[in-house]
Design an enzyme around this catalytic site. Sequence first.
Site: not given
Lengths: 342, 342, 342, 342
Positions: B148-150
């Site tokens: 996930g980018c976060n």
Amino acid sequence: MTHKIAILGASGYTGAELVRLIAGHPNMEIVALSGERKAGMAYRDVFPHLRHLDLPDLVKIDEIDFANVDLAFCALPHATSQAVIRELPADLRIVDLSADFRLRDLDEYEKWYGKPHGAPHLQPEAVYGLTEFYREKIRAARLVAGTGCNAATGQYALRPLMTGGLIDLDDIVIDLKAAVSGAGRALKENLLHAELSEGYHPYAIGGTHRHLAEFDQEFSRVAGRPVRVQFTPHLIPANRGILVTVYVKGDAEKVHAALADAYKDEPFILTLPFGEAPSTRHIRGSNYCHIGVVADRIEGRTIIVAALDNLTKGSSGQALQNANLMLGEVETAGLMAAPVFP
Amino acid sequence: MTHKIAILGASGYTGAELVRLIAGHPNMEIVALSGERKAGMAYRDVFPHLRHLDLPDLVKIDEIDFANVDLAFCALPHATSQAVIRELPADLRIVDLSADFRLRDLDEYEKWYGKPHGAPHLQPEAVYGLTEFYREKIRAARLVAGTGCNAATGQYALRPLMTGGLIDLDDIVIDLKAAVSGAGRALKENLLHAELSEGYHPYAIGGTHRHLAEFDQEFSRVAGRPVRVQFTPHLIPANRGILVTVYVKGDAEKVHAALADAYKDEPFILTLPFGEAPSTRHIRGSNYCHIGVVADRIEGRTIIVAALDNLTKGSSGQALQNANLMLGEVETAGLMAAPVFP
Amino acid sequence: MTHKIAILGASGYTGAELVRLIAGHPNMEIVALSGERKAGMAYRDVFPHLRHLDLPDLVKIDEIDFANVDLAFCALPHATSQAVIRELPADLRIVDLSADFRLRDLDEYEKWYGKPHGAPHLQPEAVYGLTEFYREKIRAARLVAGTGCNAATGQYALRPLMTGGLIDLDDIVIDLKAAVSGAGRALKENLLHAELSEGYHPYAIGGTHRHLAEFDQEFSRVAGRPVRVQFTPHLIPANRGILVTVYVKGDAEKVHAALADAYKDEPFILTLPFGEAPSTRHIRGSNYCHIGVVADRIEGRTIIVAALDNLTKGSSGQALQNANLMLGEVETAGLMAAPVFP
Amino acid sequence: MTHKIAILGASGYTGAELVRLIAGHPNMEIVALSGERKAGMAYRDVFPHLRHLDLPDLVKIDEIDFANVDLAFCALPHATSQAVIRELPADLRIVDLSADFRLRDLDEYEKWYGKPHGAPHLQPEAVYGLTEFYREKIRAARLVAGTGCNAATGQYALRPLMTGGLIDLDDIVIDLKAAVSGAGRALKENLLHAELSEGYHPYAIGGTHRHLAEFDQEFSRVAGRPVRVQFTPHLIPANRGILVTVYVKGDAEKVHAALADAYKDEPFILTLPFGEAPSTRHIRGSNYCHIGVVADRIEGRTIIVAALDNLTKGSSGQALQNANLMLGEVETAGLMAAPVFP
């Protein structure tokens, strides 16, 4: 072979854009970066987005040993360029990004810029840097004068139409929309985020913008007769991009054909299918220019729309493209990165 | 040697970002682009910013001859990836950008994503794609699950601190600020310009964001004990960028030293000098991640700030970096472009 | 009865916001506007958005006849306010928007602002202007000190929780996101559109922001013991709005109940239903403050989110609300306009 | 006396803007709000920025008792308005904000909107709602058709010039820049923040925008001969505002004098001093329209620039102004709030 490059005036946006582009060039090495007020600073403290690069610190111009430089980009303020360049070695290759050497006629320069030319002896050798139309002269030049970013955009839309009776040369309206980085990193109230964001407005309205001098010079030269256009720039709340909407009288399909033909072999100037119009979001961060032609509902009226990134194709990208020509490099070296969207 | 690449789900932002990056890769050729709903369309009509590239038209996945593909990127929606990948050839190298293979524990997957895993037999071979921490496994992997980018951003800030007693593992707050492109090209009211511009707010507040599953899995694994963090994402009116402000209890200088040491040889993860904090504008459009550490005025409290571009280092850039490892390419190929500022 | 109003320092954003609000007030008339550097200019040339109003031209402060003024708003820069106010008539009602009279302890003032207080004899009569908590004192005051805009937002989220053992007073994190107009109309590089748009970052990180002095003073006073919070502000690419995300240790439902109870009769402070969080887009241009409370997934951790417009409720709206109290007007007069969305 | 108001189609931006404005009106009470798909919802859940107001929940239109309504605003989608209004009581006062009753000629309606008029028997009584030019007819009207927001802006710039030989009626170019809220709250890809932010482009280029039908109808009517203008709208990354840059052939000072004279008694239309141009940031959130006139450097060419807020003066503010006339209220009631800047 690696060319040794100096960037004078590296603390502004066009200077930083040059560094960004040259970082991806296979055969160039930055050996000097100047910034008078910020001399002594590490470049990463001036432009932290380039902190991953191994770059020389900022110095004053007179600290640079130009014997060790193959080509200098001058990204200095207008008027400063003339004063600096006239003191540089007479055989140094120079790409100037300022307005200082764009106008061949010294009187025109004085009229538009409000002071006498500071290096009139150098003006005759300066080549106007609109790459696609001065390619061979640029290849042979020592001093190339980068175009105004607005002037480049308008010329891409119109220059191939100046001959052949395609359009009425006495009735041309250029309505331009410019993002804010074209105004540079200067501290001006109207460039503050709180002033500009969520608002837009014309500026230099009524034919007072200095890039008109370039339109006058170039269009008249190509047409072989005086050409005066209307030109109204607007400031748009965005960082990069210039879009011109040009209103001409002429046959839309012929206009489209003339533009498509003029740019058919160009790597960076793309003519869209007839009836389509470009958007600045599709050229952001790149050296590409998109041009579209649409017929108005009124017979004989044509709208041309062109979009480019003012910092890239409008200034630093153009400068690098010209430097490639001057140094015998592949013209597109360092410039093929795709636009960044979204 | 040129590797033949397919991008499945090429009509979204991460798909377009892959195309943009691969266009600058010396040894990759895109041979297939899929988009179920837009099959048949020219790619330039879906993403006009890439109109200068010579690309295949969009097709449906079942039209692709995978015998002719060396590696496939899957930029499909969550849940779709599992259904598609289980039907692909068993020896095809795959980099998946969805959430479908990130969680090792099938029950955790079902808990966070609300449905049973659709390809449980493939999960054991999936390698979690946080390059810097799984490099050797990725090199040998057939199936890599992009993070996930976060989750990537938070891990860059915290992962090296999970051992050695540097911080209190039971008291970690991750306050995250995300630009809007992370939400994709989906048509949702809250993603409209008129809704988002000039406003900002938290979402998935209270510990409900699915990327928490990755934090739980990875931090607990590294620490060798359960670790649960607080995580509140906010939506910011910008297009690209993730910034995390992480509040921990521990000695700031030791935290800085641990991070600087962990990343000292990494090409893309840059630790700033102690006391400096990064900004998203300085990593935009690039694969770089900037990390800063600052001591709070309260003794024993430390703030870590990390910034990266969600579409590049947060997803597509990470995916390409992993693909380079899997294919024996130079890890940084196609990824060295500098950030675009302003 | 119409009150005669002077605005000192009317050439900045808070000055213009006062003019905007007072234009809609039934019983106030602006009789003087000062701006030292722009004295002599018509107000419409400084703020063209107010060109429809019939206003006095800008003058220097010493040109104003204060015998003809019922109340003066001082929207002057920090430190200037002390020097100006000590020379004004001793019976003139004053609402000061600067930081100059916010801190009761002169040593604290000197510590945070780096110079001795310039009007120490006036400090004892200054009332801290957080309307909802100092209402009766403000009603009777001659000199009211407007709060910091960040300090107001954080206090709305936390002040009712300082007693009763609701939260751990030694473990409070205030992560604040501020729009750019809070920085004023000053010419600073980091406030340029090209610098700020599309980027966001922390500033004054680590406990160095001066509004911490107000948190320390007020929270400690209410709690009856020293309270020190963590406070990290971030600059967001938007024009108006402050959002705080506050991390506390305490029971979320009890926290919500305490806030809802504290503000149940307040016209401008709205507590959202439990579990909902506010957004800055929903208070833009108005005097309203929205507060939400959410339980974290970790037992005993609570997140409080508050949003207000820094120029309205955070400064000029607060100032007008206080002036209404001081002049015996309806407290909400001129302040009831709904937020502007989108 | 308080007028009872219904707003049909209250879940879109123009509906919300009506609620915002009417909340500040001394003599209006909202008794019904309709929204077919969101019927049953509390209004604060659809537009949280209005949560401080005491409003009825959304209902379906057929749940409204129109016997209890003095005037209905119809903020419904195009074509829906005709179907709804023909079923409403024949004596109900209606201000329609859609395009459905703007065109007197039923054939023109069908040509531009692609379907036969759905309430042709009502068209003859509909009054075109450009307040300043139809004031007396609006005062006596039962059914008023709000103008297109773009059409209003262009008409303010040009309408007083259609007679008296001031300009060449066969050579008018309207280059329009529109903020995004004019496109409504519809879910369209090109309205997403990630698509629009940082980019701008023309749309409906070439004379295809439906507001041209209004220009044709009104300009021809005033001029007493057919008038066809060129009109190119552009989408700008901002939320509110329309700016037109109009290129005409005629004497600039005479053009300025004609406009200044036409609007000299108007409360909302302000003509700037000769040579000045307006900006959208100076009318945001208000019912004001600023108009400027500048002479081009080319003799006999004149540029007119007009700016207004599309949601206020361009639609909902105009609608309320017209309703005030129809109900015998002060024309400016509820509309005098100053623009919000920054």
